[in-house]
Design a protein around this motif. Structure first.
Motif, short mmCIF file in Angstrom:
data_model
loop_
_atom_site.label_atom_id
_atom_site.label_comp_id
_atom_site.label_asym_id
_atom_site.label_seq_id
_atom_site.Cartn_x
_atom_site.Cartn_y
_atom_site.Cartn_z
N LEU A 121 -0.10 -8.57 0.15
CA LEU A 121 1.33 -8.37 0.01
C LEU A 121 1.76 -8.06 -1.43
N GLU A 122 1.27 -8.85 -2.38
CA GLU A 122 1.72 -8.69 -3.76
C GLU A 122 1.28 -7.37 -4.37
N ASN A 123 0.29 -6.71 -3.80
CA ASN A 123 -0.18 -5.43 -4.32
C ASN A 123 0.62 -4.25 -3.78
N LEU A 124 1.45 -4.50 -2.78
CA LEU A 124 2.13 -3.40 -2.12
C LEU A 124 3.34 -2.88 -2.88
N ASP A 125 3.63 -3.47 -4.06
CA ASP A 125 4.74 -2.95 -4.85
C ASP A 125 4.40 -1.61 -5.50
N ALA A 126 3.14 -1.17 -5.36
CA ALA A 126 2.75 0.15 -5.88
C ALA A 126 3.22 1.27 -4.97
N LEU A 127 3.61 0.91 -3.74
CA LEU A 127 4.04 1.91 -2.75
C LEU A 127 5.52 1.76 -2.47
N THR A 128 6.16 2.87 -2.15
CA THR A 128 7.54 2.83 -1.66
C THR A 128 7.52 3.19 -0.18
N VAL A 129 8.61 2.88 0.50
CA VAL A 129 8.74 3.24 1.91
C VAL A 129 8.57 4.75 2.07
N GLU A 130 9.11 5.52 1.13
CA GLU A 130 9.03 6.98 1.22
C GLU A 130 7.60 7.47 1.22
N ASP A 131 6.70 6.73 0.57
CA ASP A 131 5.29 7.14 0.50
C ASP A 131 4.60 7.10 1.85
N ILE A 132 5.06 6.21 2.75
CA ILE A 132 4.24 5.95 3.94
C ILE A 132 4.99 5.97 5.25
N TYR A 133 6.32 6.17 5.22
CA TYR A 133 7.07 6.11 6.48
C TYR A 133 6.84 7.35 7.33
#
Length: 385
Positions: A121-133
């Motif tokens: 969880l704490e590593n997921l701040d490297a991604l935005t919703v726009e990157d993967i939605y």
């Protein structure tokens, strides 16, 4: 990081001889992500709620009817010392929320999508919703019947559908769980009458009557960490994506599977390709699929492909024993998504048709600009997992 510390021995197990009615009741009472099926102690497969919804197996039938190779390919086995990245790939490609975990060839427990997401969880701040939605979601109207919802879920291989009112505004969401819960609950109250008529009545019930409302949403600039926290805290499998200034307009969906898929991104020379329902491959291999897609993307040097998702779906129709296959190839690029779909008898024919349409659509996004520096930062962050 491997899964040794996050896999669990807390899971539900049933024998192949168990009645399907009991399995449906188990999903209703305990809401498990999946149920491990064994035959005299030996692993046979996993039953998910989605498979239960999509099957037409009667309550008196045995679980074996849903775990035969012709009906459902057992989930791939995961070693207890496997790393998180590979385990995420297994869950994505088997279209599952749980996978069996083995230790020294013995069934040890299960690993779930939630356990993986909580661990990273704490590593997921490297991604935005726009990157993967996923953009341009399939939608329903409030007065559409449950039967139409089931057809959409089956056809598109998805687990949730946003519901719009007559003005096109987001008013609710219907999930696989909502429908399964409704059908199971209503069937339990049916003791007399024409079974066919009862079934048709259920299918005609408007989705407005079973949808969840209000809808939990997120925006494109939110981090994947924020989105996943919302999903985990509320036991949601996905969120609707809306513009920052208007939560009535749905522009996409982000699910736990989308996040798991992002965890499989690598910095290897070959692009990252995920294949759903990989068991349908016949005269074509994973390697040839990857090479064919690379050949298309390499024609357009200004297009940077971040991830590829290839999905196969088998229809009942056959030609001389070969099933009609639907294939969708979706590229996630640094500017947006582009896809191609096709059908053919056998996975290879379907893939070739989809690839041809994909290349035509790629021509429309030739102007994509490079963002290699950001991608490098993103991947370096993910590779810390």
């Amino acid at each position: 990081m491997n899964i040794a510390d996050i896999a669990t021995q807390d899971y539900i197990e049933v024998d192949v001889g168990t009645r399907m009615g009991k399995v449906r009741s188990t999903f209703e009472d305990g809401n498990p992500k999946g149920i491990i099926v064994t035959d005299d102690g030996d692993y046979e497969g996993v039953i998910s709620e989605r498979e239960l919804l999509q099957s037409h197996v009667e309550d008196d039938a045995k679980v074996a009817a849903l775990t035969k190779p012709s009906r459902s390919t057992p989930s791939p086995k995961v070693d207890r010392q496997e790393d998180i990245r590979e385990t995420a790939r297994v869950l994505v490609e088997s279209n599952a929320k749980v996978a069996p975990v083995f230790e020294h060839d013995d069934l040890w427990g299960v690993i779930s999508d939630d356990a993986i997401l909580e661990a990273v969880l704490e590593n997921l701040d490297a991604l935005t919703v726009e990157d993967i939605y996923t953009a341009d979601p399939v939608t329903l109207q409030e007065d559409d019947g449950v039967g139409k919802a089931i057809n959409h879920l089956r056809e598109h291989g998805i687990s949730r559908l946003p519901v719009l009112n007559e003005n096109g505004y987001l008013t609710g969401v219907v999930t696989t769980h909502d429908i399964a819960d409704f059908v199971i609950r209503e069937n339990h109250t049916t003791t007399t009458g024409d079974r066919v008529g009862d079934t048709q009545r259920l299918l005609d019930v408007p989705v407005y009557d079973i949808m969840n409302s209000p809808v939990s949403t997120t925006t494109l600039d939110a981090t994947a960490e924020e989105a996943v926290r919302t999903m985990l805290d509320n036991d949601y499998a996905g969120l609707m994506v809306t513009p920052e200034d208007d939560d009535r307009t749905v522009i996409g969906v982000i699910t736990k599977t989308d996040v798991l898929r992002a965890l499989t991104f690598t910095e290897e020379e070959h692009m990252d390709v995920q294949i759903t329902n990989i068991s349908l491959l016949d005269t074509i291999t994973r390697e040839s699929i990857v090479q064919s897609i690379e050949n298309v993307s390499d024609k357009y040097a200004d297009m940077q492909v971040l991830h590829v998702h290839v999905r196969f779906k088998e229809h009942k129709e056959k030609l001389r024993g070969t099933p009609l296959i639907h294939c969708q190839v979706r590229l996630r690029t640094n500017k947006g998504q582009v896809a191609g779909t096709g059908e053919g008898y056998g996975a290879e024919n379907a893939f070739r048709v989809a690839l041809d349409k994909l290349e035509r659509n790629v021509l429309e996004v030739k102007g994509i600009t490079s963002d290699e520096e950001y991608r490098g930062q993103l991947l370096r962050k993910l590779n810390e997992l």
